[in-house]
Design a protein around this motif. Structure first.
Motif, PDB file in Angstrom:
ATOM      1  N   SER A   1      38.572  34.545  35.268  1.00 30.78           N
ATOM      2  CA  SER A   1      39.039  35.881  35.661  1.00 30.78           C
ATOM      3  C   SER A   1      38.504  36.944  34.716  1.00 30.78           C
ATOM      4  O   SER A   1      38.326  36.701  33.520  1.00 30.78           O
TER       5      SER A   1
ATOM      6  N   ALA B   1      38.179  28.161  37.201  1.00 30.85           N
ATOM      7  CA  ALA B   1      38.650  29.500  37.556  1.00 30.85           C
ATOM      8  C   ALA B   1      38.412  30.431  36.371  1.00 30.85           C
ATOM      9  O   ALA B   1      38.836  30.147  35.246  1.00 30.85           O
TER      10      ALA B   1
ATOM     11  N   LEU C   1      38.536  37.281  40.390  1.00 28.28           N
ATOM     12  CA  LEU C   1      38.456  35.846  40.148  1.00 28.28           C
ATOM     13  C   LEU C   1      37.080  35.342  40.555  1.00 28.28           C
ATOM     14  O   LEU C   1      36.596  35.630  41.656  1.00 28.28           O
TER      15      LEU C   1
ATOM     16  N   SER D   1      45.285  28.409  39.320  1.00 25.57           N
ATOM     17  CA  SER D   1      44.384  27.754  38.367  1.00 25.57           C
ATOM     18  C   SER D   1      44.103  26.304  38.692  1.00 25.57           C
ATOM     19  O   SER D   1      43.123  25.733  38.234  1.00 25.57           O
TER      20      SER D   1
ATOM     21  N   ILE E   1      46.060  33.335  35.398  1.00 29.37           N
ATOM     22  CA  ILE E   1      45.413  33.187  36.702  1.00 29.37           C
ATOM     23  C   ILE E   1      46.432  32.802  37.772  1.00 29.37           C
ATOM     24  O   ILE E   1      46.329  33.246  38.925  1.00 29.37           O
TER      25      ILE E   1
ATOM     26  N   SER F   1      43.183  40.532  42.440  1.00 30.24           N
ATOM     27  CA  SER F   1      44.632  40.608  42.241  1.00 30.24           C
ATOM     28  C   SER F   1      45.229  41.720  43.092  1.00 30.24           C
ATOM     29  O   SER F   1      44.561  42.696  43.449  1.00 30.24           O
TER      30      SER F   1
ATOM     31  N   THR G   1      42.017  42.754  38.479  1.00 34.47           N
ATOM     32  CA  THR G   1      41.476  41.454  38.067  1.00 34.47           C
ATOM     33  C   THR G   1      40.661  40.829  39.191  1.00 34.47           C
ATOM     34  O   THR G   1      41.130  40.755  40.338  1.00 34.47           O
TER      35      THR G   1
END
Length: 754
Positions: free
Chosen positions: A66, A64, A157, A443, A436, A150, A155
């Protein structure tokens, strides 16, 4: 023995030096390994499921990644975010990247049905109004908002799927290179690949620190304790040779250095000087106190006086590490064997190399302060002997009370082998996981494989049922599977009619929609979702959890639901975190097995060595009390029981028993020669006690460097070892003489020291 060593002294010295140099040639073969699977047995269910899912769906783990920007939804930032996606995909160790720029949705176009990314990197907003409209649209898509983007919109991912046979070091360094070229974003990483990378980096650092500072600590103790070059050089040389021969032997076997292996240099530095210190203590006593001058006579006297206690100390220490062979965790079993091997080499050097080397050197000269120090130590020992003898019952009562207090706190110990918890809260690994988990999908990744055929309506209906359940769990951040794509396609195929926002209800439609989805996905993406024979579906589940209990509870609930839907056959749940959780159970088994075996062996060696069962019971009883106090402290201080801290119990037995053996042997000898209880205790404290204190201080200072380890389990291991050795020192110099004085003399009448 003394005549043999003296006769072949030059050959013995040359043989040990040559053997050590040869062993050094194999050290470059050693490799560091931070993979959790290196710790777990290959036959446990979590590892078998992990391998099964990896083989079927091209890997069971992902990374993951970000990217955060306060001005994400501006034309400039979106363009840069799209560039980051392309750069990630171009890395040689990346097979696929899931993001808003690659995750596609079906749409009706003039030329028919087509699949486009949620954010088309080739048609990005060119003005702020378009960027704001894009943000509003993405916020309303359930497969994006809070998962790939997000909720507050700052944010993104990127879920990175590593290529088969990935070089994790090259992968992470490639990602870090991308991070450096985009200073306008702040980045975080979470996942096994990043954890492994950090672990290897920290292990390389810790090995150097543990060895360097451990040797310096021992040097300072030896300098204060002996104040002579040979008193410093010989124990340090013994430690150095033991380290080289052990790591050389590991290199010869191509062993891997895991986090458990970090304990090896700590233990060797702490233990391998023990026998040399006791030998030199007796050597200086014979020269300075007893006035011996003949080298053969001095060596022979040291052999005779230390033969039994040194042999018993060696056997009990090796037994404590050999006991790890029964551990179900292979790396712990290997660690025990390698440490036992290094200790055996140090013992051989003490019995042959050190007396041979001493016989070559001129006789030592008594340093100026020896008489003053001897008088001071004798005076302190005399007072201590008197107080211990008179207050023996009080000392034993206090010891018993403290041990009982330890028992009270033991149930509070928490077992945790979760890799993320190996790191400090401010470490990049923990910061990435926490960020995250808070911002996006989570995560921690687990993959669930179910025996379902996506070409049938029944298979898709059951898949939808399982995914709905998974998404309802509070610890689940997102679920990626082929179900969403087919359901969305079914709705779009019917002009976005909400009534068709579900999986198809007949096999023909299911097969057709699956075929359309397949044409829209890359081969790398498709293999992660559907098996080649269409008999299994994979669900990639991101979890917003870091503690072992929550992870395991979620996995258990998912497994139970899967069994309810499709039955127990063919269900597999894979994840590195689940391997860590299964290690928790194995850690407890390992600790109990090794402790029980070490206890039995140590009791047997002491009882057989002294030809006296009460002597074995006395030593074993004191060590049990110390172990109870140490583990009670773990419960009180909330120190987790992990693959490293679980080793403390057996190590405490093996190392701490040395002091009881050396004290008992000398005390029995003094009593046999007619000394009173008080005189025997005082004289033993004065002479043998000096070697015990020097030895204990060397170990105590040797286990201080782990306090500064990057890994919490190693740090806690150092703290617990420090505490256990300090308690063992007190047990050897206070509790043991109190017990020997309190036990009726008839129980020790037939004891044999020589």
């Amino acid at each position: 023995m003394a005549k043999f060593v003296y006769k072949f002294r030059f050959f013995i010295i040359a043989a040990f030096v040559l053997l050590t140099l040869v062993a050094a040639l194999f050290i470059p073969n050693l490799r560091f390994d931070g993979d959790i699977q290196a710790l777990a047995p290959t036959n446990v269910s979590s590892v078998e499921e992990y391998k099964s899912v990896s083989q079927t769906f091209g890997g069971a783990d992902s990374l993951a990644f970000s990217a955060q920007s306060a001005h994400l939804f501006t034309p400039e930032a979106l363009s840069e975010a799209a560039a980051i996606d392309k750069e990630l995909q171009s890395l040689p160790d990346v097979s696929d990247v899931v993001s808003v720029f690659t995750y596609t949705e079906p749409v009706n176009a003039e030329d028919g049905l087509s699949f486009i990314p949620y954010v088309d990197p080739d048609a990005l907003p060119q003005d702020q109004a378009s960027a704001d409209a894009l943000r509003a649209r993405l916020s309303g898509i359930k497969t994006v908002s809070g998962k790939l983007l997000s909720a507050d919109g700052d944010t993104l991912l990127y879920i990175i799927q590593a290529a088969p046979n990935v070089s994790r070091i090259r992968l992470i360094e490639g990602i870090q290179g991308i991070m450096k070229t985009h200073p306008g974003f702040s980045f975080q990483m979470a996942g096994t690949s990043f954890i492994d990378y950090q672990m290897v980096s920290y292990m390389k650092h810790d090995v150097v620190v543990l060895v360097a500072f451990g040797l310096i600590a021992v040097l300072l103790v030896l300098l204060i304790g002996f104040r002579s070059l040979r008193g410093i050089f010989l124990p340090l040389f013994t430690i150095g040779c033991s380290l080289i021969i052990t790591f050389g032997f590991m290199g010869l076997l191509h062993a891997k250095l895991t986090i458990v292996a970090l304990i090896i240099p700590v233990m060797l530095i702490a233990i391998c000087n023990n026998y040399a210190i006791h030998f030199l203590t007796r050597f200086y006593e014979d020269v300075f106190v007893n006035g011996m001058t003949d080298k053969v006579e001095i060596i022979d006297s040291s052999f005779k006086s230390l033969s039994k206690p040194v042999w018993l100390a060696f056997l009990t220490t090796v037994a404590s590490f050999i006991s790890f062979v029964t551990s179900p965790i292979p790396r712990i079993a290997e660690m025990g064997l390698f440490v036992a091997f290094g200790i055996t080499y140090a013992f051989a050097m003490t019995m042959f190399f050190i007396p041979a080397f001493l016989s070559v050197l001129p006789s030592p000269k008594k340093h100026r302060r020896y008489h003053a120090n001897e008088a001071l130590i004798s005076n302190i020992a005399q007072k201590a002997g008197r107080h211990i003898t008179k207050r023996r019952l009080a000392i034993l009562t206090v010891t018993l009370v403290i041990a009982i207090a330890g028992i009270i706190f033991i149930p509070r110990i928490v077992v945790d082998s979760e890799l993320a918890n190996y790191f400090n809260p401010k470490d990049p690994v923990r910061q990435g996981i926490d960020f995250i988990n808070k911002k996006v999908a989570g995560s921690q990744l687990i993959k669930v494989s179910l025996p379902l055929d996506p070409r049938t309506a029944e298979g898709l209906a059951k898949a939808r049922q399982f995914q709905d359940y998974a998404e309802s769990l509070g610890s689940v951040g997102s679920v990626f599977s082929i179900v969403d794509s087919i359901q969305t396609l079914n709705r779009v195929f019917h002009d976005n009619d909400p009534a068709f926002d579900t999986v198809p209800d007949n096999d023909e439609a299911a097969a057709q929609l699956l075929l359309l989805v397949e044409t829209s996905l890359s081969p790398e993406r498709l293999v992660q979702l559907v098996s080649e024979d269409y008999q299994n579906l994979c669900f990639s589940i991101q979890l917003k959890a870091v503690d072992s209990a929550t992870l395991q509870k979620t996995a258990d609930m998912l497994r139970a639901k899967a069994h309810e839907i499709v039955g127990p056959q063919g269900v597999a749940i894979a994840g590195v975190s689940l391997i860590s959780n299964q290690l928790n159970h194995l850690v407890i088994i390992s600790m109990l097995q090794s402790f029980a075996i070490a206890f039995v062996l140590i009791f047997a060696f002491v009882a057989f060595g002294f030809k006296n069962i009460p002597a074995g019971l006395a030593s074993a009883g004191i060590m049990i009390a110390i172990v109870l106090v140490v583990f009670g402290f773990m419960g009180f201080a909330k120190i987790e029981l992990s693959t490293a801290t679980a080793l403390v119990a057996s190590i405490t037995l093996g190392v701490g028993i040395d002091y009881l053996i050396h004290f008992s042997a000398r005390w029995f000898s003094e009593r046999t020669s007619g000394k009173s209880l008080e005189e025997a205790t005082s004289r033993t404290l004065s002479l043998t006690g000096r070697g015990i204190i020097i030895n204990a201080m060397a170990i105590i200072f040797a286990v201080i460097p782990p306090f500064f380890s990057q890994f919490r389990p190693i740090m806690y291991f150092g703290i617990l070892c420090f505490m256990s050795i300090l308690l063992s020192l007190i047990g050897g110099l206070a509790v043991m003489p109190a017990m020997l004085s309190a036990v009726p003399e008839r129980f020790f009448k037939r004891i044999r020291v020589g």
